[in-house]
Design a protein around this motif. Sequence first.
Motif, PDB file in Angstrom:
ATOM      1  N   SER A  80       7.119   3.339   8.585  1.00  0.00           N
ATOM      2  CA  SER A  80       7.102   1.890   8.789  1.00  0.00           C
ATOM      3  C   SER A  80       7.702   1.221   7.565  1.00  0.00           C
ATOM      4  O   SER A  80       7.389   1.599   6.439  1.00  0.00           O
ATOM      5  N   PRO A  81       8.604   0.249   7.741  1.00  0.00           N
ATOM      6  CA  PRO A  81       9.246  -0.384   6.585  1.00  0.00           C
ATOM      7  C   PRO A  81       8.239  -1.184   5.774  1.00  0.00           C
ATOM      8  O   PRO A  81       7.344  -1.823   6.342  1.00  0.00           O
ATOM      9  N   PRO A  82       8.344  -1.128   4.454  1.00  0.00           N
ATOM     10  CA  PRO A  82       7.421  -1.904   3.623  1.00  0.00           C
ATOM     11  C   PRO A  82       7.688  -3.397   3.756  1.00  0.00           C
ATOM     12  O   PRO A  82       8.808  -3.827   4.024  1.00  0.00           O
ATOM     13  N   ASP A 130       0.846  -1.188   0.000  1.00  0.00           N
ATOM     14  CA  ASP A 130       0.000   0.000   0.000  1.00  0.00           C
ATOM     15  C   ASP A 130       0.887   1.245   0.000  1.00  0.00           C
ATOM     16  O   ASP A 130       1.596   1.511   0.975  1.00  0.00           O
ATOM     17  N   PRO A 131       0.895   2.036  -1.084  1.00  0.00           N
ATOM     18  CA  PRO A 131       1.778   3.207  -1.146  1.00  0.00           C
ATOM     19  C   PRO A 131       1.396   4.297  -0.146  1.00  0.00           C
ATOM     20  O   PRO A 131       2.173   5.219   0.086  1.00  0.00           O
ATOM     21  N   TYR A 132       0.198   4.193   0.404  1.00  0.00           N
ATOM     22  CA  TYR A 132      -0.265   5.235   1.326  1.00  0.00           C
ATOM     23  C   TYR A 132      -0.230   4.785   2.782  1.00  0.00           C
ATOM     24  O   TYR A 132      -0.824   5.415   3.650  1.00  0.00           O
ATOM     25  N   ARG A 133       0.483   3.688   3.067  1.00  0.00           N
ATOM     26  CA  ARG A 133       0.448   3.139   4.419  1.00  0.00           C
ATOM     27  C   ARG A 133       0.979   4.148   5.440  1.00  0.00           C
ATOM     28  O   ARG A 133       0.447   4.262   6.546  1.00  0.00           O
ATOM     29  N   ASP A 134       2.044   4.881   5.067  1.00  0.00           N
ATOM     30  CA  ASP A 134       2.612   5.834   6.018  1.00  0.00           C
ATOM     31  C   ASP A 134       1.662   6.999   6.258  1.00  0.00           C
ATOM     32  O   ASP A 134       1.591   7.534   7.374  1.00  0.00           O
ATOM     33  N   LYS A 193      -1.615   6.804   6.118  1.00  0.00           N
ATOM     34  CA  LYS A 193      -2.687   6.280   6.950  1.00  0.00           C
ATOM     35  C   LYS A 193      -2.226   6.190   8.413  1.00  0.00           C
ATOM     36  O   LYS A 193      -2.976   6.544   9.340  1.00  0.00           O
ATOM     37  N   ARG A 194      -0.991   5.718   8.629  1.00  0.00           N
ATOM     38  CA  ARG A 194      -0.457   5.642   9.972  1.00  0.00           C
ATOM     39  C   ARG A 194      -0.324   7.050  10.568  1.00  0.00           C
ATOM     40  O   ARG A 194      -0.603   7.281  11.755  1.00  0.00           O
ATOM     41  N   MET A 195       0.099   8.014   9.728  1.00  0.00           N
ATOM     42  CA  MET A 195       0.227   9.392  10.175  1.00  0.00           C
ATOM     43  C   MET A 195      -1.113   9.941  10.660  1.00  0.00           C
ATOM     44  O   MET A 195      -1.209  10.588  11.710  1.00  0.00           O
ATOM     45  N   ALA A 196      -2.179   9.666   9.881  1.00  0.00           N
ATOM     46  CA  ALA A 196      -3.506  10.165  10.248  1.00  0.00           C
ATOM     47  C   ALA A 196      -3.976   9.546  11.560  1.00  0.00           C
ATOM     48  O   ALA A 196      -4.544  10.237  12.427  1.00  0.00           O
ATOM     49  N   ARG A 197      -3.724   8.223  11.726  1.00  0.00           N
ATOM     50  CA  ARG A 197      -4.133   7.568  12.966  1.00  0.00           C
ATOM     51  C   ARG A 197      -3.391   8.150  14.165  1.00  0.00           C
ATOM     52  O   ARG A 197      -3.962   8.393  15.231  1.00  0.00           O
ATOM     53  N   ARG A 203      10.842   9.646  -9.181  1.00  0.00           N
ATOM     54  CA  ARG A 203      10.055  10.206  -8.083  1.00  0.00           C
ATOM     55  C   ARG A 203       8.569   9.880  -8.258  1.00  0.00           C
ATOM     56  O   ARG A 203       7.870   9.588  -7.288  1.00  0.00           O
ATOM     57  N   ALA A 204       8.071   9.934  -9.479  1.00  0.00           N
ATOM     58  CA  ALA A 204       6.649   9.668  -9.710  1.00  0.00           C
ATOM     59  C   ALA A 204       6.288   8.240  -9.341  1.00  0.00           C
ATOM     60  O   ALA A 204       5.217   7.975  -8.791  1.00  0.00           O
ATOM     61  N   VAL A 205       7.184   7.299  -9.624  1.00  0.00           N
ATOM     62  CA  VAL A 205       6.952   5.907  -9.241  1.00  0.00           C
ATOM     63  C   VAL A 205       6.992   5.772  -7.722  1.00  0.00           C
ATOM     64  O   VAL A 205       6.146   5.100  -7.119  1.00  0.00           O
ATOM     65  N   SER A 206       7.956   6.424  -7.086  1.00  0.00           N
ATOM     66  CA  SER A 206       8.061   6.356  -5.630  1.00  0.00           C
ATOM     67  C   SER A 206       6.816   6.909  -4.946  1.00  0.00           C
ATOM     68  O   SER A 206       6.399   6.415  -3.894  1.00  0.00           O
ATOM     69  N   LEU A 207       6.224   7.941  -5.544  1.00  0.00           N
ATOM     70  CA  LEU A 207       5.034   8.574  -4.969  1.00  0.00           C
ATOM     71  C   LEU A 207       3.736   7.888  -5.403  1.00  0.00           C
ATOM     72  O   LEU A 207       2.647   8.358  -5.055  1.00  0.00           O
ATOM     73  N   ALA A 208       3.853   6.794  -6.156  1.00  0.00           N
ATOM     74  CA  ALA A 208       2.667   6.089  -6.670  1.00  0.00           C
ATOM     75  C   ALA A 208       1.747   7.051  -7.409  1.00  0.00           C
ATOM     76  O   ALA A 208       0.532   7.041  -7.241  1.00  0.00           O
TER      77      ALA A 208
END
Length: 550
Positions: free
Chosen positions: A190-192, A168-172, A174-178, A532-537
Amino acid sequence: MTVATTTPPLATDTVGRPSLLVHASDNVRVALRDLAAGTLIEDGDTSVRLVEPIRQKHKFALCDLQVGDTVTMYGVTVGRATRAISAGGAIRTDNLAHSTDSSGDVVRREHWLAPDISSFADATFDGFHRPDGQVGTANIWLVVPLVFCENRNIEVLRQSVAEALGDDPYRDYKRMARAMLRGESGDEGSPPLSSPFANVDGVRFLTHHQGCGTTDDDALALCRLLAGYITHPNVAGATVLSLGCQKAQIAMLKQAMKERDPEGLRPVHYLEQQASASEDALIREALTTIFDGLHEANKVERRPAPLSKLRIGVECGGSDGFSGLSANPVVGATIDRLVALGGSGILSEFPELCGVEHELRARCVDDATAQRFADLMEAYQRHAAAVGADFSMNPSPGNVRDGLITDAMKSAGAARKGGGSPVVEVLDYTEPATRPGLSLLCTPGSDVESTTALAGSGANLVIFTTGLGTPTGNPVVPVLKVSSNSDLARRMADIIDFDTGEVIRGEASIDELADKLLQQCLDAASGRYTTRAVSLAQHDFIPWKRGVSL
């Protein structure tokens, strides 16, 4: 009027200069930094004193201009004065209107001086070899909806697969929001999770707002575009979701697939919701095809490939007054090198070729190619006029604010992304590029629509220039972002891959940076460099809707 087969070289030496005369025949100069009123600008035997402040990237007149006088930049017409402009006065939207001069006969350029490619003579890239002879710069399984009604199911699949693969490219975020909700800082990443498919770059899920309620031509164009993506060298195979009753039918996509892949070499699974026992059954079957596809795709490994298998699409977005002086010519020189090495380039955005049509026609390899370009440009302009639009409306507020006053001025700089090699073919929207060398592709000037089209026509890498900053990417093709100025590269380092600001400061030549950029392209094509675009999904996908909604 006859167009000369050669033109004077464009100036690139900016060392210590407050402004730049781009072409010997221009009657405006570009401010390379903010210039105060009263500044004396000298160039050889001529000089002009600024009558007002000139902002960096903006242009000022070198002589008195009267109403109706032509303003020339890059050696071509970029507008006509709507008010009197004093020598040393700023060029603005209130004193200049879009105008071009592309009429008359065109004399074809018989010879092209190819750049020095000796340092890349034995170069290859490590790609994914496909059964049809194409070579990919990535290895992706694609999930495609035939109609917008399936977007929700596509999103369900995306989240489910991401959860299963730990991808999930947005996991960090989501964790930030929580963490923020709980009053914590949320700064720790968090490591992928490691993927079980080491040779696969991921699963890409397209969504769009077409497929029904459109003209027959738009439905057909959508199917042809999707076929271009499914048969793309970066795609191992695809899962297609259809509702069943929409205008863009599975049969239409299968016909488009047959045109692109007559031997049926690319694995494709077609699923229709209205023929399925339930949504649960549809999702289960789709997941089965995805994971089975990943297992097969993972069997393919990168192997060396000649540069003749590399096709780079060139795009610009968020352009500024330096884009045509640094980023675009560096990219053009990079494409010239690739073409000289047997590879290919694709130049798109027809509204941003307005005013330089005669130069591109002069570069076409034969009369039929030149005529097709002229016909497609004229048809596009007629269609725009029919809906109350015009190419002159192309520059955005950001473009204008940073010195691109007219579409012709923007186009003259944008066209430099295509370098100077011969034009070997002209393609309409969704048509595949087939010949080595430079192709022209009819697309709108919209960044994402045009980038979407470049991938659909076979570009397996995209170079995207920007002066203001734009995060555009693509689902199946690595997009390498090039900045026109170093300030942008510093401020938005998370989206910029390559900086050409050294050209503006006079610290590096276009040729020097083109060699470096080509090497970075080979690294990106080989998986050694992640853009960078790939890294940012950044997986942007917008089909061009040429017709109207019904």
